[in-house]
Scaffold this active site. Structure first.
Site, short mmCIF file in Angstrom:
data_model
loop_
_atom_site.label_atom_id
_atom_site.label_comp_id
_atom_site.label_asym_id
_atom_site.label_seq_id
_atom_site.Cartn_x
_atom_site.Cartn_y
_atom_site.Cartn_z
N GLU A 44 0.83 -1.20 0.00
CA GLU A 44 0.00 0.00 0.00
C GLU A 44 0.87 1.26 0.00
OE1 GLU A 44 -1.52 3.47 1.92
OE2 GLU A 44 -0.52 1.94 3.13
N ASP A 48 0.56 3.82 -3.13
CA ASP A 48 0.13 5.20 -2.89
C ASP A 48 0.99 6.17 -3.70
OD1 ASP A 48 -1.22 7.35 -1.17
OD2 ASP A 48 0.89 7.71 -0.74
N GLU A 117 -4.50 0.49 -3.66
CA GLU A 117 -3.10 0.91 -3.79
C GLU A 117 -2.16 -0.28 -3.75
OE1 GLU A 117 -3.50 5.40 -1.90
OE2 GLU A 117 -3.06 3.73 -0.57
#
Length: 222
Positions: A44, A48, A117
């Site tokens: 993640e 991102d 993400e």
């Protein structure tokens, strides 16, 4: 993940996953593993940054006359939790996420956003930035085309409303923090004096403040 679920996800994304172990990790919340390296958190983190870069690139091309501030507001609106969670639900990702309970992610938009993400990170690690960019372009281009004006951040919009109406600067008060460290819930109240108030909850303090500002703005527009 069942073969049917995998085929459905790959069909919607237009991408064939290669590393099933890495893909499984992208759906694993930290609450179901003792090893942080086996949850989606690291993926993640990477996803991102990939999403942020690709959306910035799309906006830079789509709005050549926008100033930096306008681009920044558009960007914030497009990579926010609400947008990512909506895309995750469109892909039925809530059915695939491994959490403490079967419906763990259904009421946790932050988890849905994280998994989107994480998936982008898996694509990037398997086939590089171009592959991830193609997926982002597919899902975010329609959103960008619908954005006729650069949106204002809810907290900024509330502050502007307060100044226009000779009110005090909005005050944000953390009322409660509950839940475990891996899944916290913040309750925040925003006030414009004693008579104008709204309360909201979020997975982070920033998110709860934003939601409280949105709630109060809605009340003010009634």
């Amino acid at each position: 993940m069942s073969k049917k679920s995998l085929e459905s996800l790959q069909g919607q994304l237009g991408y064939i996953f290669q590393d099933q172990t890495l893909l499984a990790q992208a759906f694993r919340h930290s609450s179901v593993t003792k090893s942080p390296q086996k949850s989606y958190e690291r993926l993640e983190f990477l996803g991102d940054r990939i999403l942020g870069l690709c959306v910035a690139d799309l906006l830079y091309t789509a709005y050549p006359t926008d100033k930096e501030g306008e681009l920044a507001r558009r960007h914030s609106a497009l990579v926010c939790e609400e947008v990512l969670a909506t895309i995750a639900r469109d892909l039925s990702l809530e059915k695939l996420i491994q959490g403490e309970t079967k419906d763990f992610s259904e009421k946790r938009p932050s988890v849905l956003a994280d998994v989107i993400e994480a998936l982008l990170a898996v694509v990037y690690l398997e086939n590089g930035l171009k592959a991830a960019q193609e997926i982002i372009t597919k899902f975010w281009t329609p959103l960008i085309s619908q954005m006729t004006e650069a949106p204002k951040d809810p907290k900024s919009a509330l502050q502007e409303w307060a100044h226009r109406h000779n009110k005090k600067t909005p005050l944000y008060d953390l009322k409660k923090r509950s839940g475990p460290d891996h899944d916290p819930l913040f309750t925040v109240q925003v006030s414009l004096g004693q008579s104008l108030q709204a309360t909201a909850q979020g997975a982070s303090l920033k998110q709860a403040e934003k939601k409280a500002a949105v709630a109060l703005l809605k009340d003010l527009q009634k």
